[in-house]
Design a protein around this motif. Structure first.
Motif, PDB file in Angstrom:
ATOM      1  N   MET A  34      31.911 109.877 -18.346  1.00 45.99           N
ATOM      2  CA  MET A  34      31.752 108.610 -17.641  1.00 45.99           C
ATOM      3  C   MET A  34      33.127 108.027 -17.339  1.00 45.99           C
ATOM      4  N   GLY A  35      33.203 107.300 -16.269  1.00 54.27           N
ATOM      5  CA  GLY A  35      34.478 106.707 -15.892  1.00 54.27           C
ATOM      6  C   GLY A  35      34.322 105.257 -15.482  1.00 54.27           C
ATOM      7  N   TRP A  36      35.442 104.578 -15.511  1.00 53.70           N
ATOM      8  CA  TRP A  36      35.516 103.211 -14.996  1.00 53.70           C
ATOM      9  C   TRP A  36      36.634 103.147 -13.954  1.00 53.70           C
ATOM     10  N   PHE A  37      36.337 102.504 -12.856  1.00 55.99           N
ATOM     11  CA  PHE A  37      37.295 102.302 -11.784  1.00 55.99           C
ATOM     12  C   PHE A  37      37.252 100.828 -11.394  1.00 55.99           C
ATOM     13  N   ARG A  38      38.260 100.404 -10.669  1.00 56.74           N
ATOM     14  CA  ARG A  38      38.253  99.028 -10.182  1.00 56.74           C
ATOM     15  C   ARG A  38      38.881  98.962  -8.808  1.00 56.74           C
ATOM     16  N   GLN A  39      38.508  97.924  -8.086  1.00 57.49           N
ATOM     17  CA  GLN A  39      39.061  97.736  -6.747  1.00 57.49           C
ATOM     18  C   GLN A  39      39.286  96.255  -6.497  1.00 57.49           C
ATOM     19  N   ALA A  40      40.532  95.923  -6.242  1.00 55.81           N
ATOM     20  CA  ALA A  40      40.898  94.550  -5.907  1.00 55.81           C
ATOM     21  C   ALA A  40      40.899  94.394  -4.388  1.00 55.81           C
ATOM     22  N   PRO A  41      40.750  93.187  -3.894  1.00 60.34           N
ATOM     23  CA  PRO A  41      40.736  92.964  -2.449  1.00 60.34           C
ATOM     24  C   PRO A  41      41.991  93.511  -1.779  1.00 60.34           C
ATOM     25  N   GLY A  42      41.778  94.284  -0.741  1.00 55.58           N
ATOM     26  CA  GLY A  42      42.889  94.835   0.007  1.00 55.58           C
ATOM     27  C   GLY A  42      43.593  96.006  -0.643  1.00 55.58           C
ATOM     28  N   LYS A  43      43.057  96.477  -1.767  1.00 56.65           N
ATOM     29  CA  LYS A  43      43.694  97.588  -2.471  1.00 56.65           C
ATOM     30  C   LYS A  43      42.738  98.763  -2.593  1.00 56.65           C
ATOM     31  N   GLU A  44      43.302  99.918  -2.865  1.00 59.08           N
ATOM     32  CA  GLU A  44      42.492 101.110  -3.042  1.00 59.08           C
ATOM     33  C   GLU A  44      41.837 101.095  -4.431  1.00 59.08           C
ATOM     34  N   ARG A  45      40.776 101.877  -4.546  1.00 62.28           N
ATOM     35  CA  ARG A  45      40.108 102.006  -5.840  1.00 62.28           C
ATOM     36  C   ARG A  45      41.067 102.625  -6.846  1.00 62.28           C
ATOM     37  N   GLU A  46      41.107 102.034  -8.026  1.00 60.31           N
ATOM     38  CA  GLU A  46      42.062 102.438  -9.058  1.00 60.31           C
ATOM     39  C   GLU A  46      41.337 102.982 -10.275  1.00 60.31           C
ATOM     40  N   PHE A  47      41.843 104.048 -10.810  1.00 51.09           N
ATOM     41  CA  PHE A  47      41.307 104.625 -12.041  1.00 51.09           C
ATOM     42  C   PHE A  47      41.632 103.718 -13.219  1.00 51.09           C
ATOM     43  N   VAL A  48      40.609 103.390 -14.003  1.00 46.47           N
ATOM     44  CA  VAL A  48      40.799 102.569 -15.203  1.00 46.47           C
ATOM     45  C   VAL A  48      40.763 103.450 -16.454  1.00 46.47           C
ATOM     46  N   GLY A  49      39.725 104.262 -16.571  1.00 46.94           N
ATOM     47  CA  GLY A  49      39.627 105.121 -17.730  1.00 46.94           C
ATOM     48  C   GLY A  49      38.404 106.001 -17.655  1.00 46.94           C
ATOM     49  N   THR A  50      38.362 106.985 -18.533  1.00 48.63           N
ATOM     50  CA  THR A  50      37.250 107.912 -18.575  1.00 48.63           C
ATOM     51  C   THR A  50      37.033 108.370 -20.006  1.00 48.63           C
ATOM     52  N   ILE A  51      35.800 108.753 -20.284  1.00 53.92           N
ATOM     53  CA  ILE A  51      35.448 109.236 -21.620  1.00 53.92           C
ATOM     54  C   ILE A  51      34.585 110.473 -21.468  1.00 53.92           C
ATOM     55  N   ASP A  52      34.815 111.455 -22.317  1.00 56.23           N
ATOM     56  CA  ASP A  52      34.066 112.696 -22.175  1.00 56.23           C
ATOM     57  C   ASP A  52      32.648 112.547 -22.699  1.00 56.23           C
ATOM     58  N   TRP A  53      31.867 113.610 -22.590  1.00 55.39           N
ATOM     59  CA  TRP A  53      30.445 113.549 -22.905  1.00 55.39           C
ATOM     60  C   TRP A  53      30.179 113.140 -24.343  1.00 55.39           C
ATOM     61  N   SER A  54      31.065 113.513 -25.262  1.00 57.66           N
ATOM     62  CA  SER A  54      30.830 113.246 -26.676  1.00 57.66           C
ATOM     63  C   SER A  54      31.395 111.915 -27.136  1.00 57.66           C
ATOM     64  N   GLY A  55      32.270 111.338 -26.328  1.00 53.75           N
ATOM     65  CA  GLY A  55      32.959 110.133 -26.766  1.00 53.75           C
ATOM     66  C   GLY A  55      34.204 110.425 -27.578  1.00 53.75           C
ATOM     67  N   GLY A  56      34.523 111.697 -27.730  1.00 57.57           N
ATOM     68  CA  GLY A  56      35.660 112.070 -28.547  1.00 57.57           C
ATOM     69  C   GLY A  56      37.002 111.982 -27.854  1.00 57.57           C
ATOM     70  N   THR A  57      36.976 111.988 -26.536  1.00 59.32           N
ATOM     71  CA  THR A  57      38.223 111.936 -25.771  1.00 59.32           C
ATOM     72  C   THR A  57      38.128 110.875 -24.700  1.00 59.32           C
ATOM     73  N   ALA A  58      39.123 110.018 -24.656  1.00 59.08           N
ATOM     74  CA  ALA A  58      39.208 108.989 -23.619  1.00 59.08           C
ATOM     75  C   ALA A  58      40.611 109.002 -23.036  1.00 59.08           C
ATOM     76  N   VAL A  59      40.660 108.779 -21.748  1.00 59.48           N
ATOM     77  CA  VAL A  59      41.932 108.747 -21.027  1.00 59.48           C
ATOM     78  C   VAL A  59      41.984 107.439 -20.244  1.00 59.48           C
ATOM     79  N   TYR A  60      43.163 106.817 -20.203  1.00 57.55           N
ATOM     80  CA  TYR A  60      43.293 105.517 -19.566  1.00 57.55           C
ATOM     81  C   TYR A  60      44.380 105.514 -18.507  1.00 57.55           C
ATOM     82  N   GLY A  61      44.202 104.636 -17.536  1.00 57.84           N
ATOM     83  CA  GLY A  61      45.251 104.422 -16.566  1.00 57.84           C
ATOM     84  C   GLY A  61      46.412 103.668 -17.210  1.00 57.84           C
ATOM     85  N   ASP A  62      47.592 103.855 -16.657  1.00 58.91           N
ATOM     86  CA  ASP A  62      48.788 103.261 -17.248  1.00 58.91           C
ATOM     87  C   ASP A  62      48.717 101.734 -17.298  1.00 58.91           C
TER      88      ASP A  62
END
Length: 124
Positions: A34-62
């Motif tokens: 699963m992932g989370w993204f965000r988009q502010a007005p006038g900006k491109e969609r930005e990667f926020v973070g993602t988590i794998d199927w088990s919940g054991g690994t998560a990666v975040y945007g800077d």
């Protein structure tokens, strides 16, 4: 067909916290990242973070690393985005998304299903 329904969000002062939830239905939730993204007005969609199927690994945007935390409860078919130390620049519409794969993905093109989006506004 997987459906994602988001809740949470709203208006918060800078430095505050919010938690977003995303409930999945119509598929096998525990089989995909699963992932989370965000988009502010006038900006491109930005990667926020993602988590794998088990919940054991998560990666975040800077831009959110160290402040946001993603978790999931496969028994409840729900993924969460805990947002702490919020800043005005975090203001955006936030989207949860279900990947086609079990492992984490940073690119939105690898996500097949999307939630309806929820507004997060951080006031200064």
């Amino acid at each position: 067909q997987v459906q994602l329904v988001q809740s949470g969000g709203g208006l918060v002062q800078a430095g505050g916290s919010l938690r977003l939830s995303c409930v999945a239905s119509g598929g096998t939730f525990s089989r995909y990242a699963m992932g989370w993204f965000r988009q502010a007005p006038g900006k491109e969609r930005e990667f926020v973070g993602t988590i794998d199927w088990s919940g054991g690994t998560a990666v975040y945007g800077d831009s959110v690393k160290g402040r946001f935390t993603i978790s999931r409860d496969n028994d409840k078919n729900t993924v969460y985005l805990q947002m702490n130390s919020l800043k005005p620049e975090d203001t955006a519409v936030y989207y949860c998304a279900a990947s086609q794969y079990e492992t984490t993905s940073l690119s939105p093109i690898l996500y097949k299903y999307w939630g309806q989006g929820t507004q997060v506004t951080v006031s200064s």
